[in-house]
Design a protein around this motif. Sequence first.
Motif, PDB file in Angstrom:
ATOM      1  N   THR A 225      95.057  93.167  24.082  1.00 57.63           N
ATOM      2  CA  THR A 225      95.376  91.851  23.552  1.00 57.63           C
ATOM      3  C   THR A 225      94.071  91.077  23.419  1.00 57.63           C
ATOM      4  OG1 THR A 225      95.745  90.886  25.747  1.00 57.63           O
ATOM      5  CG2 THR A 225      97.678  91.752  24.580  1.00 57.63           C
ATOM      6  N   ALA A 226      94.050  90.152  22.466  1.00 55.68           N
ATOM      7  CA  ALA A 226      92.887  89.287  22.281  1.00 55.68           C
ATOM      8  C   ALA A 226      93.423  87.896  21.950  1.00 55.68           C
ATOM      9  CB  ALA A 226      91.995  89.810  21.156  1.00 55.68           C
ATOM     10  N   ARG A 227      93.061  86.918  22.774  1.00 54.10           N
ATOM     11  CA  ARG A 227      93.643  85.577  22.644  1.00 54.10           C
ATOM     12  C   ARG A 227      92.568  84.543  22.360  1.00 54.10           C
ATOM     13  NH1 ARG A 227      98.379  83.229  24.341  1.00 54.10           N
ATOM     14  NH2 ARG A 227      98.993  85.130  25.450  1.00 54.10           N
ATOM     15  N   SER A 228      92.928  83.603  21.487  1.00 54.77           N
ATOM     16  CA  SER A 228      92.118  82.411  21.270  1.00 54.77           C
ATOM     17  C   SER A 228      93.029  81.213  21.487  1.00 54.77           C
ATOM     18  CB  SER A 228      91.547  82.381  19.853  1.00 54.77           C
ATOM     19  OG  SER A 228      90.774  81.223  19.662  1.00 54.77           O
ATOM     20  N   GLY A 229      92.652  80.325  22.428  1.00 52.39           N
ATOM     21  CA  GLY A 229      93.547  79.245  22.830  1.00 52.39           C
ATOM     22  C   GLY A 229      94.363  79.689  24.025  1.00 52.39           C
ATOM     23  N   ARG A 230      94.891  78.735  24.780  1.00 51.93           N
ATOM     24  CA  ARG A 230      95.552  79.087  26.037  1.00 51.93           C
ATOM     25  C   ARG A 230      96.939  78.473  26.210  1.00 51.93           C
ATOM     26  NH1 ARG A 230      91.936  81.567  29.301  1.00 51.93           N
ATOM     27  NH2 ARG A 230      89.733  81.335  28.768  1.00 51.93           N
TER      28      ARG A 230
END
Length: 388
Positions: free
Chosen positions: A69-74
């Motif tokens: 997975t790769a996330r931007s923002g939380r």
Amino acid sequence: MSTLEAPYHRVREEVARRADALWAVASALHADPEPAFAEHRAAALLTGELRQAGFEVRREVAGLPTAFTARSGRERPTVALLLEYDALPGLGHACGHNLIAAAGLGAALVADAVLGGGEGSVLAVGTPAEECGGGKALEVAAGVFDDVDAALMFHPGVYDWVRAPLTASEQYRIGFRGRAAHPTGNPTEGIDALAALIELFNVLSAVGRRLPEGSHVQGIITQGGTATNIVPEYAEGRFGLRALTAGALDELADGLRTCAEGVARATGTSFEVERTSVRYEHFRDSEVLSEHFAGHLTRAGIDLSPPVPGVYLGSSDIGNVSARVPSIHPFVAIMDADGSDHTPAFAAAAASERGRRVLEAVVEALACTAVDVLRDTGLRDRAWDGHR
């Protein structure tokens, strides 16, 4: 330009700016195909692009070496862009997964660049082993999609269809055990396990004529004996089941077991049944999100229509995701309808100029849909209402 149109204009600019780089990713994947659960170079390439763009990358999610997975923002809301990248043994990317991976990557990068992390979270999900193994199903079970509001992907094909008519499926192993004997020296002492297995095929053929639409059983013999002068003591087959819904698949599996039990009683054998695959759920389309995607794709001159009634295009683990969150899985043609995927011709189409044009159009439509999901509370509510 209106305030509502401004993000879409920025999406188009970002797609144009990244078009060559995304095609380079799709081409690199196409030139270096890797089979299910062995997509190590593909996962490294894709996560490298995401990490360079500032995404927080997690490798080996759900205990799968090539999942990520790769996330931007939380913060919620969260929109997931799904990437497939496994290839078919001997055929390479004859299902176009190199385009799926590049499209999910591009849409995640573009949506993040346009929104800047200020309106929720963009999550790129690397999903290995769609062709066999069910990476998405395992990720769903591990909770990867628990805090996701929408899951978006596309699939290249030979039709322009707004949604995917995908059935539920699973595979079973059935073994019959009898008693070995010499077929002429003492034939009455033998109990022919292979004859029992063949009888099961005959019974399933008769039952198949009255199965409901979309349901079928396809089987092969995987073990049928050791020598022609020995009554087979053990015989085994593998059976693939498909049905329109998960409920219909349960009924079909129960019927398969009932048929095996009846054959065993009739032939004096014993039997065993074991599920040997991850269960693929049927696909549940988010109509409201699919309509948004189709509307955005129209700007590229590609018009999506409903699938032809009664035509089903197999099964996929996107069905498991769609059981958990509102999801889309449109088909966009990269070759004409007289062709087929899982062929050398389709593999060539996945690296063709038409494939590149479709990739750019789909990245724009996916990114615009992702922006819609993150910016529009009402759209998310309607999608969840339809899902429930």
